[in-house]
Every structure is written in C-alpha cells, then in structure tokens.
Design a protein around this motif. Structure first.
Motif, PDB file in Angstrom:
ATOM      1  N   ASP A  99      -9.425   3.434   2.439  1.00 50.80           N
ATOM      2  CA  ASP A  99      -8.975   2.646   1.288  1.00 50.80           C
ATOM      3  C   ASP A  99      -8.399   1.308   1.730  1.00 50.80           C
ATOM      4  O   ASP A  99      -8.512   0.305   1.013  1.00 50.80           O
ATOM      5  N   ALA A 100      -7.792   1.311   2.922  1.00 52.28           N
ATOM      6  CA  ALA A 100      -7.213   0.071   3.460  1.00 52.28           C
ATOM      7  C   ALA A 100      -8.210  -0.704   4.319  1.00 52.28           C
ATOM      8  O   ALA A 100      -7.849  -1.721   4.917  1.00 52.28           O
TER       9      ALA A 100
ATOM     10  N   ALA B 299      -1.377   6.788   5.331  1.00 54.91           N
ATOM     11  CA  ALA B 299      -2.233   7.267   6.420  1.00 54.91           C
ATOM     12  C   ALA B 299      -1.411   7.633   7.645  1.00 54.91           C
ATOM     13  O   ALA B 299      -1.653   8.658   8.297  1.00 54.91           O
ATOM     14  N   GLU B 300      -0.407   6.813   7.952  1.00 53.47           N
ATOM     15  CA  GLU B 300       0.434   7.071   9.122  1.00 53.47           C
ATOM     16  C   GLU B 300       1.190   8.390   8.978  1.00 53.47           C
ATOM     17  O   GLU B 300       1.290   9.177   9.926  1.00 53.47           O
ATOM     18  N   LEU B 301       1.698   8.652   7.779  1.00 58.78           N
ATOM     19  CA  LEU B 301       2.491   9.864   7.566  1.00 58.78           C
ATOM     20  C   LEU B 301       1.616  11.115   7.460  1.00 58.78           C
ATOM     21  O   LEU B 301       2.016  12.191   7.913  1.00 58.78           O
ATOM     22  N   PHE B 302       0.432  10.990   6.872  1.00 60.61           N
ATOM     23  CA  PHE B 302      -0.489  12.124   6.858  1.00 60.61           C
ATOM     24  C   PHE B 302      -0.891  12.487   8.300  1.00 60.61           C
ATOM     25  O   PHE B 302      -1.007  13.664   8.646  1.00 60.61           O
ATOM     26  N   THR B 303      -1.068  11.465   9.123  1.00 60.65           N
ATOM     27  CA  THR B 303      -1.398  11.704  10.534  1.00 60.65           C
ATOM     28  C   THR B 303      -0.238  12.395  11.246  1.00 60.65           C
ATOM     29  O   THR B 303      -0.440  13.312  12.046  1.00 60.65           O
TER      30      THR B 303
ATOM     31  N   ALA C 103      -5.555  11.398   5.762  1.00 62.31           N
ATOM     32  CA  ALA C 103      -5.243  10.150   6.480  1.00 62.31           C
ATOM     33  C   ALA C 103      -6.489   9.272   6.590  1.00 62.31           C
ATOM     34  O   ALA C 103      -6.413   8.049   6.422  1.00 62.31           O
ATOM     35  N   ILE C 104      -7.632   9.891   6.858  1.00 58.92           N
ATOM     36  CA  ILE C 104      -8.891   9.137   6.955  1.00 58.92           C
ATOM     37  C   ILE C 104      -9.198   8.451   5.637  1.00 58.92           C
ATOM     38  O   ILE C 104      -9.595   7.281   5.593  1.00 58.92           O
ATOM     39  N   SER C 105      -9.008   9.171   4.532  1.00 59.11           N
ATOM     40  CA  SER C 105      -9.254   8.598   3.210  1.00 59.11           C
ATOM     41  C   SER C 105      -8.376   7.375   2.961  1.00 59.11           C
ATOM     42  O   SER C 105      -8.844   6.340   2.454  1.00 59.11           O
TER      43      SER C 105
ATOM     44  N   ALA D 284       1.252   6.737  -1.150  1.00 55.66           N
ATOM     45  CA  ALA D 284      -0.100   6.490  -1.660  1.00 55.66           C
ATOM     46  C   ALA D 284      -0.113   6.298  -3.171  1.00 55.66           C
ATOM     47  O   ALA D 284      -0.758   5.374  -3.686  1.00 55.66           O
ATOM     48  N   GLU D 285       0.608   7.159  -3.893  1.00 54.89           N
ATOM     49  CA  GLU D 285       0.498   7.170  -5.351  1.00 54.89           C
ATOM     50  C   GLU D 285       1.512   6.254  -6.032  1.00 54.89           C
ATOM     51  O   GLU D 285       1.166   5.542  -6.978  1.00 54.89           O
ATOM     52  N   SER D 286       2.751   6.285  -5.563  1.00 49.51           N
ATOM     53  CA  SER D 286       3.800   5.510  -6.234  1.00 49.51           C
ATOM     54  C   SER D 286       3.960   4.103  -5.671  1.00 49.51           C
ATOM     55  O   SER D 286       4.161   3.142  -6.421  1.00 49.51           O
ATOM     56  N   MET D 287       3.866   3.983  -4.333  1.00 48.32           N
ATOM     57  CA  MET D 287       4.087   2.683  -3.697  1.00 48.32           C
ATOM     58  C   MET D 287       2.795   1.909  -3.469  1.00 48.32           C
ATOM     59  O   MET D 287       2.829   0.733  -3.083  1.00 48.32           O
ATOM     60  N   ARG D 288       1.660   2.583  -3.665  1.00 44.76           N
ATOM     61  CA  ARG D 288       0.347   1.943  -3.434  1.00 44.76           C
ATOM     62  C   ARG D 288       0.265   1.333  -2.025  1.00 44.76           C
ATOM     63  O   ARG D 288      -0.162   0.199  -1.837  1.00 44.76           O
ATOM     64  N   ASP D 289       0.697   2.130  -1.052  1.00 45.80           N
ATOM     65  CA  ASP D 289       0.725   1.674   0.342  1.00 45.80           C
ATOM     66  C   ASP D 289      -0.126   2.623   1.198  1.00 45.80           C
ATOM     67  O   ASP D 289       0.392   3.587   1.784  1.00 45.80           O
TER      68      ASP D 289
END
Length: 338
Positions: free
Chosen positions: A145-146, A114-118, A139-141, A104-109
């Motif tokens: 964003d996407a 979301a997939e990994l938080f899930t 993950a919802i957030s 989320a923070e470094s790769m801006r992906d």
C-alpha cells in the motif's frame, strides 16, 4: 518467583544489571492493555456522538490524540508481555498487531503498520510459525500500500523460507515467485533473479521437472536482456535442457522426440545467438546424440570432460542419472538386436 537479570542503559550510557520479574511484567502488560481499551472505548464513543450531533464541543484532533494514546499504551503492553517471557509472547504479538491495525485504519500510516505487524511476527515466530506468517502477510500488504516493494519482497522471501523449512514446498514456490515479482518492481534485479532461481530449483526437487525446465528457460531469457548477466545464459540453459531431456525420456522412453528440447534452445537463440556456440550447447547436443545411439562411452566422456569445467548440483545429477539409464537401456536393446 523467577528473577532474570537483563541489562538497561542509563543516561550516562553505562550498562547496569536490572532484575526482571516475569509475573510483574505480565501484570503491567495487562494493566496497560486495559487502559488502552478504555481509551479506545472513549474514542469510539466520541466519534459516535460527533456523528449524531455535529455541534458537540471538542478541540481539534481530539480523536487523533486519543488514538495515539491508545497506540502508546498498547505498545507498552506489547513490550511488557515480551519481557515477561515466552508464555506471554502470544499476548505480545497480539498487542503489536493491535497497534499496527490502529496505525493502518485510524492513523492511515501503512509504514508504521507494516513495521509493527513485522514486529508481531518476529515475536511469535519461534513459538508458532504459522501464526507469524499471518502477521508477515499483513505487513506485506501494508508495504505494498505504501509502494515499498523491496521491503514487501524481503518478507515474502522470509515467508517462502518458513514454508520451505516445514516442507510446504508448493506454498514456498508461490511465495518465491511473488518475492521475485516484488523485487523486480522495486528494481532489485539481482534479488529477483535469485528468488526465480530458487523457484526453478524447488520445482525440480518436488518432481515438477518440466515446469522447472521452463522456469530456468524464463530465467535465462531474462538474463539475456542484462548486459553483464548475458554470460549466465548458457549455464542456466544447460540446466533447462538437461531437465527437459530427462523428463521427456521418463514420460516416453521408447519414443525419441527431441523436438521440444530443440525448440526450447531455438527460443533462446533468438535472445542470445552466442548460446549456440557455447560448450553448454555442445553438451546438450552430445547428450541427445548419446541417447539416440545408446552410446554409453560418449555419454561418460562428455560428462567427465564437462564436469571438470562446471560441477553439477544434486538436481542436475538426478536428471543425468535418468538420462544415463535411458542410454544404458538403448545400448542393451541394440546389442540384443545384433
């Protein structure tokens, strides 16, 4: 040492048993996590030096490559901790969450984040539901964003279900409302209607009967604008009307004022004029007539004839019990006056 047999897939797609040593997997997880931390520290140091001196020699995307390596090692740690057994599932979830934060923070992906938080939430859900819910929220957030509103809605509904299981009904209701809005934003109108229906039902079950009635009215008005679903309007408005009538009688049993109920029905007439000629509308009118005149026989006949067409659930049966009590009280009062 506890040995557990799992199955792995070989290159020839044959399944073979593989012994799993929990303690060994846990140690490998810690080692991978330490390596990831070292890579992360080097990446942070490189970025700091680069900001101080723009002339530092480094090949393009060096920081990005190191971040990818840090994510890879962190995910390996998460998998090792996961295999190591439930005593290490918290470590596994935290590792997945760390990898998600890097995406989320470094790769801006936001998709991978979301997939990994899930995944982190799924790992820890059986151990600590509240901890899992925090990861679901993150993950919802990321899904929002996407602009992946359907995926966000699915997780919101899962959150609502988790809170409902723990009898946190008020929080569950709010989560169902959010899920309904997200489903609507994604164009998933069936799912949006289903979660809105669930919201209205739970409002009634926790005693917020008036709020439940108006939630059903909102649901009915929404159905009236959809071609095929227009036929659901009378059924939903029956629920709204019965709930509102029971709430009015509970709050002021001696003062009969059906004005609020009539206004609710008139608001629906404007959206769907067919409701006025429906059996459900006739049923509501007969209920009000039974209460006004204390007519227990009419109430019983009306209830029997309509229940043969459509069965009532527990929420509506509770409301009808309150109306029946009001009818009985007025019938008793009329006999005493005579």
């Amino acid at each position: 040492m506890k040995i557990v047999t799992s199955f792995a897939k070989t290159n020839r797609t044959e399944l073979r048993a593989v012994p799993t040593n929990h303690a060994e997997c846990a140690e490998k997880g810690k080692k991978c996590l330490k390596q990831a931390e070292d890579v992360g520290a080097r990446t942070s140091g490189r970025n700091a030096r680069h900001q101080e001196n723009q002339c530092i020699m480094s090949y393009p995307n060096a920081s990005e490559l190191q971040t990818k390596q840090e994510i890879k090692l962190t995910l390996q740690a998460a998998e090792y901790f996961r295999v190591a057994g439930e005593h290490h599932w918290v470590d596994s979830a935290n590792a997945y969450a760390l990898a998600a934060a890097l995406h989320a923070e470094s790769m801006r992906d936001p998709n991978m984040a979301a997939e990994l938080f899930t995944e982190a939430a799924i790992v820890i859900e059986k151990v600590d539901c509240d901890f899992a819910n925090e990861f679901y929220r993150k993950a919802i957030s990321q899904h929002c964003d996407a602009s992946h509103y359907n995926e966000a809605a699915i997780l919101e509904e899962r959150l609502a279900t988790n809170h409902n299981k723990k009898e946190n009904f008020e929080v569950s209701i709010e989560e169902y409302r959010r899920a309904s809005k997200l489903y609507a934003a994604a164009g998933k109108h069936d799912s949006a209607d289903r979660t809105l229906d669930r919201t209205a039902y739970l409002l009634g079950k926790i005693g917020w009967v008036r709020d439940s009635a108006y939630a059903y009215q909102k649901y009915a008005i929404g159905q009236s604008s959809q071609d095929i679903k227009k036929f659901n309007v009378p059924r939903i408005m029956l629920r709204a009307g019965v709930l509102l009538l029971s709430d009015c009688l509970r709050k002021s049993p001696e003062e009969l004022d059906f004005g609020e109920i009539r206004k609710m029905m008139e608001d629906v007439y404007k959206q769907d004029c067919r409701f006025e000629a429906s059996p459900e509308h006739r049923f509501l009118v007969d209920m009000m007539h039974s209460v006004a005149h204390g007519d227990s026989d009419k109430f019983a006949d009306c209830l029997y004839s309509f229940n043969s067409l459509s069965e009532f659930d527990d929420l509506i049966l509770d409301a009808l019990q309150g109306i029946r009590n009001a009818v009985g009280e007025r019938a008793m009062a009329s006999k005493e006056e005579e």
